[in-house]
Design an enzyme around this catalytic site. Structure first.
Site, short mmCIF file in Angstrom:
data_model
loop_
_atom_site.label_atom_id
_atom_site.label_comp_id
_atom_site.label_asym_id
_atom_site.label_seq_id
_atom_site.Cartn_x
_atom_site.Cartn_y
_atom_site.Cartn_z
N ASP A 227 0.87 -1.17 0.00
CA ASP A 227 0.00 0.00 0.00
C ASP A 227 0.91 1.23 0.00
O ASP A 227 2.11 1.11 0.29
CB ASP A 227 -0.87 -0.07 1.27
CG ASP A 227 -1.52 1.25 1.59
OD1 ASP A 227 -2.17 1.81 0.70
OD2 ASP A 227 -1.36 1.73 2.75
N ARG B 155 -12.14 9.51 -11.08
CA ARG B 155 -10.89 8.83 -11.43
C ARG B 155 -11.18 7.73 -12.44
O ARG B 155 -12.33 7.43 -12.73
CB ARG B 155 -10.25 8.22 -10.18
CG ARG B 155 -9.85 9.27 -9.15
CD ARG B 155 -9.27 8.61 -7.93
NE ARG B 155 -8.91 9.60 -6.92
CZ ARG B 155 -8.58 9.30 -5.67
NH1 ARG B 155 -8.58 8.04 -5.28
NH2 ARG B 155 -8.26 10.24 -4.82
N ASP C 84 -0.07 5.08 1.13
CA ASP C 84 -0.27 5.98 2.28
C ASP C 84 -0.18 5.24 3.61
O ASP C 84 -0.89 4.26 3.83
CB ASP C 84 -1.63 6.67 2.19
CG ASP C 84 -1.63 7.83 1.20
OD1 ASP C 84 -0.54 8.26 0.79
OD2 ASP C 84 -2.73 8.30 0.86
N PHE D 154 -5.26 -7.99 1.78
CA PHE D 154 -4.60 -8.55 2.98
C PHE D 154 -5.12 -9.96 3.26
O PHE D 154 -4.37 -10.86 3.62
CB PHE D 154 -4.88 -7.63 4.16
CG PHE D 154 -4.34 -8.10 5.48
CD1 PHE D 154 -3.03 -7.85 5.84
CD2 PHE D 154 -5.16 -8.79 6.38
CE1 PHE D 154 -2.53 -8.28 7.07
CE2 PHE D 154 -4.66 -9.21 7.61
CZ PHE D 154 -3.35 -8.96 7.95
MG LIG Z 1 -2.80 3.15 3.56
#
Ligand SMILES: [Mg+2]
Length: 257
Positions: free
Chosen positions: A19, A133, A21, A231
């Site tokens: 990931d 987006r 951020d 995940f």
């Molecule tokens: Mg993140």
């Protein structure tokens, strides 16, 4: 400089995905020099890529820093959950939210959002409340132009007032059969995209490489977080991190860097 073929790396059948951020960088901020150095060392052993929720221009601002070229540092660049995908700097086939939903439904959705957001109480309002987006739309009650501090203030406010949760419930009631899913990925916004177009979408691009192990590092790995599905995917080995510093520590331990 052309990349070392996967088969020539010691862990060439291992893919490590990240990931962006709060995993590689602070939210919407540039990556530090240490994490870039650790990723470089890792890439000498294994195959690496990122899977960000943001669009490619934003991720480029975060990862093409300190004189680095992002496409030289990552084998795979996946923006917008993998809807926008690059391998070794070459674009892979992209998908579009607007094609999935169609213009009429999209207009209804945006109309509903703007009406709703006009009436909701928030601490501040900035600009860009609905961002269009390629693979999703991003909705922010304070606006995508809010500063990092304003976003964190909103996140604290939202913990009490449940602005996003309430809006997501309203959307589910209004458009129950449109095949959309909602995901809170940052402090002040959430994403709307078709069911299945979460970060697991990125796996479609690496299927034919037949990696033996696929690791994934993310911070929002809990239910409702934008790292949750990848995940927990049967194909991945998931690692939860709390910050870029934590990612550095886990990588050093796991891959002996
Ligand atoms: Mg993140």
């Amino acid at each position: 400089m052309s990349p070392v073929p996967f088969a020539d790396r010691p862990l060439g059948s291992t893919l490590v995905l990240f990931d962006v951020d709060e995993t590689l960088t602070p939210t919407r901020q540039p990556a530090g020099t240490e994490i870039l150095a650790v990723l470089k060392a890792l890439r000498e052993k294994a195959v690496i890529g990122f899977v960000g929720g943001s669009d490619l221009p934003k991720i480029t601002e975060q990862l093409a820093v300190h004189g680095q070229n992002m496409y030289d540092n990552f084998d795979y660049c996946f923006a917008e959950n993998g809807l926008v995908a690059y391998k070794w700097g070459e674009a892979l086939e992209a998908q579009a939210f607007i094609r999935f939903l169609g213009e009429e439904k999209y207009k209804k959705l945006v109309k509903f959002l703007l009406h709703y957001l006009a009436d909701v109480e928030v601490p501040v309002r900035r600009g860009t409340f609905v961002e269009f987006r390629t693979g999703m739309i991003n909705v922010s009650p304070v606006g995508g132009n809010a500063t990092p501090k304003e976003r964190l203030n909103f996140e604290a406010y939202d913990k009490v007032h449940k602005v996003r949760e309430t809006l997501i419930e309203a959307l589910k009631n209004e458009f129950p059969d449109w095949g959309l899913t909602y995901s809170i990925g940052g402090p002040a916004s959430f994403d709307i995209y078709p069911v299945g177009w979460d970060k697991t979408f990125a796996l479609r691009h690496v299927e034919k490489e037949n990696f033996v192990d696929i690791h994934f590092f993310g911070d929002r790995t809990y239910p409702g977080g934008n790292d949750f599905q990848l995940f927990h995917h049967p194909r991945t080995i998931g690692h939860t991190v709390t910050s870029p510093e934590d990612t550095i520590g886990q990588l050093k331990a796991l891959f002996d860097l």
